[in-house]
Design a protein around this motif. Structure first.
Motif, PDB file in Angstrom:
ATOM      1  N   VAL A  41      26.697 -10.826  13.834  1.00 32.45           N
ATOM      2  CA  VAL A  41      26.331  -9.767  14.760  1.00 32.45           C
ATOM      3  C   VAL A  41      27.252  -9.828  15.973  1.00 32.45           C
ATOM      4  O   VAL A  41      27.690 -10.915  16.388  1.00 32.45           O
ATOM      5  CB  VAL A  41      24.845  -9.900  15.188  1.00 32.45           C
ATOM      6  N   SER A  42      27.540  -8.656  16.539  1.00 33.94           N
ATOM      7  CA  SER A  42      28.380  -8.552  17.731  1.00 33.94           C
ATOM      8  C   SER A  42      27.805  -7.471  18.636  1.00 33.94           C
ATOM      9  O   SER A  42      27.207  -6.497  18.165  1.00 33.94           O
ATOM     10  CB  SER A  42      29.817  -8.206  17.338  1.00 33.94           C
ATOM     11  N   GLY A  43      28.032  -7.619  19.922  1.00 37.41           N
ATOM     12  CA  GLY A  43      27.572  -6.615  20.878  1.00 37.41           C
ATOM     13  C   GLY A  43      26.159  -6.873  21.353  1.00 37.41           C
ATOM     14  O   GLY A  43      25.644  -7.993  21.304  1.00 37.41           O
ATOM     15  N   GLY A  44      25.505  -5.774  21.809  1.00 40.09           N
ATOM     16  CA  GLY A  44      24.172  -5.866  22.383  1.00 40.09           C
ATOM     17  C   GLY A  44      24.221  -5.788  23.897  1.00 40.09           C
ATOM     18  O   GLY A  44      25.291  -5.891  24.525  1.00 40.09           O
ATOM     19  N   SER A  45      23.081  -5.596  24.490  1.00 40.21           N
ATOM     20  CA  SER A  45      22.991  -5.477  25.952  1.00 40.21           C
ATOM     21  C   SER A  45      21.760  -6.209  26.439  1.00 40.21           C
ATOM     22  O   SER A  45      20.774  -6.354  25.714  1.00 40.21           O
ATOM     23  CB  SER A  45      22.927  -3.995  26.368  1.00 40.21           C
ATOM     24  N   LEU A  46      21.812  -6.643  27.681  1.00 41.15           N
ATOM     25  CA  LEU A  46      20.715  -7.339  28.339  1.00 41.15           C
ATOM     26  C   LEU A  46      20.284  -6.550  29.570  1.00 41.15           C
ATOM     27  O   LEU A  46      21.087  -5.798  30.172  1.00 41.15           O
ATOM     28  CB  LEU A  46      21.122  -8.757  28.732  1.00 41.15           C
ATOM     29  N   ASP A  47      19.057  -6.701  29.968  1.00 43.90           N
ATOM     30  CA  ASP A  47      18.530  -6.012  31.150  1.00 43.90           C
ATOM     31  C   ASP A  47      19.123  -6.652  32.397  1.00 43.90           C
ATOM     32  O   ASP A  47      18.909  -7.834  32.673  1.00 43.90           O
ATOM     33  CB  ASP A  47      17.004  -6.116  31.164  1.00 43.90           C
ATOM     34  N   HIS A  48      19.899  -5.857  33.144  1.00 44.21           N
ATOM     35  CA  HIS A  48      20.585  -6.409  34.311  1.00 44.21           C
ATOM     36  C   HIS A  48      19.609  -6.783  35.413  1.00 44.21           C
ATOM     37  O   HIS A  48      19.937  -7.561  36.312  1.00 44.21           O
ATOM     38  CB  HIS A  48      21.596  -5.398  34.844  1.00 44.21           C
ATOM     39  N   ARG A  49      18.383  -6.279  35.339  1.00 42.84           N
ATOM     40  CA  ARG A  49      17.428  -6.583  36.389  1.00 42.84           C
ATOM     41  C   ARG A  49      16.892  -8.012  36.273  1.00 42.84           C
ATOM     42  O   ARG A  49      16.334  -8.539  37.239  1.00 42.84           O
ATOM     43  CB  ARG A  49      16.265  -5.587  36.310  1.00 42.84           C
ATOM     44  N   VAL A  50      17.052  -8.635  35.113  1.00 40.83           N
ATOM     45  CA  VAL A  50      16.582 -10.012  34.966  1.00 40.83           C
ATOM     46  C   VAL A  50      17.433 -10.972  35.773  1.00 40.83           C
ATOM     47  O   VAL A  50      16.927 -11.892  36.431  1.00 40.83           O
ATOM     48  CB  VAL A  50      16.563 -10.410  33.467  1.00 40.83           C
ATOM     49  N   ALA A  51      18.734 -10.779  35.772  1.00 36.73           N
ATOM     50  CA  ALA A  51      19.654 -11.639  36.533  1.00 36.73           C
ATOM     51  C   ALA A  51      20.716 -10.759  37.172  1.00 36.73           C
ATOM     52  O   ALA A  51      21.823 -10.613  36.650  1.00 36.73           O
ATOM     53  CB  ALA A  51      20.288 -12.688  35.623  1.00 36.73           C
ATOM     54  N   PRO A  52      20.396 -10.107  38.254  1.00 31.79           N
ATOM     55  CA  PRO A  52      21.358  -9.169  38.872  1.00 31.79           C
ATOM     56  C   PRO A  52      22.614  -9.851  39.402  1.00 31.79           C
ATOM     57  O   PRO A  52      23.643  -9.201  39.565  1.00 31.79           O
ATOM     58  CB  PRO A  52      20.540  -8.542  40.009  1.00 31.79           C
ATOM     59  N   GLN A  53      22.534 -11.161  39.702  1.00 36.80           N
ATOM     60  CA  GLN A  53      23.739 -11.839  40.179  1.00 36.80           C
ATOM     61  C   GLN A  53      24.769 -12.028  39.058  1.00 36.80           C
ATOM     62  O   GLN A  53      25.956 -12.142  39.327  1.00 36.80           O
ATOM     63  CB  GLN A  53      23.389 -13.223  40.765  1.00 36.80           C
ATOM     64  N   THR A  54      24.299 -12.053  37.820  1.00 34.57           N
ATOM     65  CA  THR A  54      25.202 -12.313  36.685  1.00 34.57           C
ATOM     66  C   THR A  54      25.486 -11.059  35.875  1.00 34.57           C
ATOM     67  O   THR A  54      26.638 -10.814  35.478  1.00 34.57           O
ATOM     68  CB  THR A  54      24.595 -13.393  35.768  1.00 34.57           C
ATOM     69  N   LEU A  55      24.463 -10.239  35.626  1.00 35.96           N
ATOM     70  CA  LEU A  55      24.611  -9.077  34.771  1.00 35.96           C
ATOM     71  C   LEU A  55      24.799  -7.817  35.603  1.00 35.96           C
ATOM     72  O   LEU A  55      24.232  -7.668  36.701  1.00 35.96           O
ATOM     73  CB  LEU A  55      23.365  -8.920  33.889  1.00 35.96           C
ATOM     74  N   ASN A  56      25.602  -6.899  35.085  1.00 39.11           N
ATOM     75  CA  ASN A  56      25.854  -5.610  35.725  1.00 39.11           C
ATOM     76  C   ASN A  56      25.268  -4.499  34.870  1.00 39.11           C
ATOM     77  O   ASN A  56      25.221  -4.592  33.636  1.00 39.11           O
ATOM     78  CB  ASN A  56      27.349  -5.380  35.931  1.00 39.11           C
ATOM     79  N   GLU A  57      24.878  -3.451  35.489  1.00 42.72           N
ATOM     80  CA  GLU A  57      24.259  -2.336  34.781  1.00 42.72           C
ATOM     81  C   GLU A  57      25.298  -1.554  33.984  1.00 42.72           C
ATOM     82  O   GLU A  57      26.408  -1.297  34.456  1.00 42.72           O
ATOM     83  CB  GLU A  57      23.557  -1.420  35.774  1.00 42.72           C
ATOM     84  N   GLY A  58      24.956  -1.218  32.747  1.00 39.69           N
ATOM     85  CA  GLY A  58      25.821  -0.382  31.927  1.00 39.69           C
ATOM     86  C   GLY A  58      26.963  -1.103  31.246  1.00 39.69           C
ATOM     87  O   GLY A  58      27.897  -0.449  30.779  1.00 39.69           O
ATOM     88  N   LEU A  59      26.945  -2.429  31.192  1.00 40.08           N
ATOM     89  CA  LEU A  59      28.038  -3.162  30.562  1.00 40.08           C
ATOM     90  C   LEU A  59      27.700  -3.602  29.136  1.00 40.08           C
ATOM     91  O   LEU A  59      28.406  -4.402  28.557  1.00 40.08           O
ATOM     92  CB  LEU A  59      28.407  -4.396  31.405  1.00 40.08           C
ATOM     93  N   GLY A  60      26.626  -3.131  28.560  1.00 43.13           N
ATOM     94  CA  GLY A  60      26.271  -3.489  27.202  1.00 43.13           C
ATOM     95  C   GLY A  60      27.197  -2.847  26.169  1.00 43.13           C
ATOM     96  O   GLY A  60      27.926  -1.895  26.456  1.00 43.13           O
ATOM     97  N   GLU A  61      27.195  -3.381  24.977  1.00 42.35           N
ATOM     98  CA  GLU A  61      28.026  -2.879  23.889  1.00 42.35           C
ATOM     99  C   GLU A  61      27.144  -2.521  22.708  1.00 42.35           C
ATOM    100  O   GLU A  61      26.016  -3.002  22.566  1.00 42.35           O
ATOM    101  CB  GLU A  61      29.059  -3.943  23.478  1.00 42.35           C
ATOM    102  N   LYS A  62      27.667  -1.695  21.823  1.00 44.65           N
ATOM    103  CA  LYS A  62      26.938  -1.311  20.634  1.00 44.65           C
ATOM    104  C   LYS A  62      26.809  -2.499  19.682  1.00 44.65           C
ATOM    105  O   LYS A  62      27.738  -3.286  19.542  1.00 44.65           O
ATOM    106  CB  LYS A  62      27.646  -0.158  19.920  1.00 44.65           C
TER     107      LYS A  62
END
Length: 577
Positions: A41-62
């Motif tokens: 498996v490759s890609g996927g996205s995580l909820d940026h609100r869980v760790a806003p210091q690490t994750l950015n909104e809209g950077l997930g992949e298919k």
């Protein structure tokens, strides 16, 4: 079976169900897929609100999923679609044995060991028709009568021909391929003939003659003379080493005789044999015991060390039998007359006891005559001679040997190591320089083999060029076994880079075993060698021989394939040949 990426996880259960864990949801993708071999498996996205210091909104992949089954088929799922089979945009049909997935591309290994990289070529569907059997349509459209699949465009990875596994990083910038050894199917492997070291020394002793120019000393025991060699005797025996040192210390013949007799305490007399060499007369050593001792000196073994053998020269029993027959006076008498002349059994036993008692000597008589237990036992007799001649190793090995019922019972049945010749005990009186047209490293290997019948340097060497130089010199000097050892070591270091050069080398220097190994190696890896243009160094004759070897190999493979088809086919479907 589990596979995970940065934002998704795929799970395949034992019951054949496939689940996708993404976007904090669990989705069932397929069921009853019991023959799945590997999932990725490759890609996927995580909820940026869980760790806003690490994750950015809209950077997930298919999310992209690849699955490989036992039959070599590949299935995929892209974004939110369903699971679909993959079809290859390639000139021939291929079945995969391993897969790798990254964000930008896919990589595959076929069941034939080839490596491919793949990219998505678009969605296609095969619409079933009534007359022509079906029409392939790409670029969209859905129909209940169509089989939808994903088309993948393949590109061959160069220099990959024996791949068994492949992997890549998540970004697709680097990849690694695991390949089998090029020598995996090689069965034309050189062999080394068994060592004849012991036999050569035995022949040297047995073929020595008083009139030859090789021996330099003779040993006499009783009426038998044994030609021998001073270096071997002095290197193995402290007794002979002491004698020959005294001999070299005296210049005139009279001094030699006096020095030898003094060193041996009068047990050895010095003479001259038929060839003018020194003759050492051992008066207190039986001839058969000296023969056993010489056999041990030259070969590190003798008949009395071999389990189950019957010693030669058991003269005491023979003499008793001859004496008994002479007492009966059998000449000119029938068996009945001899039987009637014999005394009754009881009287005969009393007579035998009386004779034994009358003929039993005292202790002093036994010692004077040497008729003790050691004299009747050849093992004890040889052990005494070994101690006298300074053969400590022979005396130690005879400790585990027993003489029972006329046969040797060896408790320790090991034959021991090869005879060792110490150069510290012997110094040459004159030397002549001999120049050899080779390097000192090669000459050292040649001399080591001549003296030890082995070459650890050749067996452990990884330098193919050095092994080839040793093989050339061994071929010039007709050292066949060392040449075979070089062929074996070179074959162990056979690679795709040096296979063609070694094949040409083997043809030039008539290394038959190495030539057969190189021919089979080239035939088994002909695709890789042709791609690398490694066969350009071969001469026309070698290329012709290589082509014939390739034809024989292909014919054999076709014959095996045909036999497998005939045996696997049902009886009714078997063609009549």
């Amino acid at each position: 079976m589990v596979a995970a990426s940065n934002g998704a996880t795929v799970v395949a259960t034992e019951k054949g169900d496939v689940y996708l864990l993404a976007d904090y949801q669990c989705k069932k993708l397929a069921s009853r897929q019991l023959n799945i071999k590997k999932v990725l498996v490759s890609g996927g996205s995580l909820d940026h609100r869980v760790a806003p210091q690490t994750l950015n909104e809209g950077l997930g992949e298919k999310v992209t999923i690849l699955a490989l089954d036992e039959a070599g088929r590949v299935f995929c799922r892209r974004s939110s679609g369903s699971v679909r089979p993959c079809r290859w945009a390639y000139g021939r049909q291929v079945f995969m044995s391993d897969i790798a997935l990254s964000k930008t591309a896919m990589m595959f290994v076929t069941q034939e060991g080839e490596g491919f990289s793949g990219v998505w070529a678009g969605e296609c569907k095969k619409v079933e028709g009534k007359k022509d059997g079906g029409v392939e349509v790409c670029g969209g459209g859905h129909s209940s009568a169509a089989t939808v699949y994903e088309r993948v465009r393949l590109a061959k990875i160069p220099h990959v021909h024996r791949a068994v596994g492949i992997t890549t990083d998540s970004k697709g910038r680097n990849f690694g391929v695991l390949q089998s050894d090029p020598k995996t199917s090689l069965f034309e492997v050189p062999s080394v003939t068994p060592s004849c070291f012991y036999q050569h020394f035995a022949d040297l002793l047995q073929e020595a003659d008083e009139t030859d120019a090789i021996h330099d000393v003779s040993l006499q025991a009783g009426d038998r003379v044994f030609p021998a060699h001073k270096y071997i005797l002095s290197a193995r025996s402290e007794f002979f080493c002491k004698l020959f040192r005294c001999e070299r210390g005296s210049s005139d013949s009279g001094g030699v005789v006096a020095a030898v007799e003094a060193a041996s305490d009068g047990e050895v007399q010095v003479g001259e044999d038929a060839a003018g060499c020194d003759l050492l007369i051992l008066e207190k050593v039986p001839a058969d015991m000296l023969e056993y001792a010489l056999a041990f000196i030259y070969t590190n073994s003798c008949e009395l060390l071999v389990h189950g053998t019957r010693p030669r020269g058991d003269t005491e029993a023979q003499e008793r039998l001859i004496s008994s027959l002479q007492e009966l006076d059998l000449r000119g008498r029938s068996a009945l007359e001899v039987y009637r002349s014999l005394a009754p059994a009881g009287q005969r036993d009393d007579q035998d006891k009386a004779k034994k008692k009358a003929s039993r000597p005292g202790k002093k008589a036994k010692e004077a005559r040497g008729d003790n237990k050691g004299g009747a036992n050849p093992v004890k007799a040889l052990q005494g001679i070994a101690k006298k001649l300074g053969l400590a190793s022979l005396s130690a090995r005879l400790d585990g040997v027993k003489y029972e019922n006329g046969r040797i019972n060896a408790v320790n049945k090991k034959t021991g190591n090869k005879p060792k010749f110490s150069q510290k005990k012997w110094q040459a009186t004159s030397c002549t320089a001999l120049e050899m047209p080779t390097s000192s490293e090669v000459l050292q290997v040649i001399l080591e083999y001549i003296y030890t019948d082995d070459s650890p340097v050749v067996r452990d060497c990884l330098n193919v060029e050095f092994l080839c130089n040793v093989l050339v010199v061994a071929d010039q000097l007709l050292i066949t076994r060392l040449k075979e050892m070089c062929e074996t070591a070179i074959t162990e270091n056979l690679t795709l880079k040096n296979a063609a050069e070694l094949l040409q080398f083997a043809a030039v220097y008539n290394a038959e075993q190495l030539r057969l190994s190189c021919l089979q190696f080239v035939v088994l890896n002909v695709a890789a060698l042709l791609e690398a243009k490694a066969l350009d160094v071969l001469s026309d004759d070698v290329l012709l021989e290589l082509s014939e070897s390739y034809k024989r190999m292909v014919s054999l493979l076709l014959a095996w394939a045909l036999l497998f088809v005939v045996l696997a086919a049902p009886a009714a479907a078997t063609p009549q040949l």
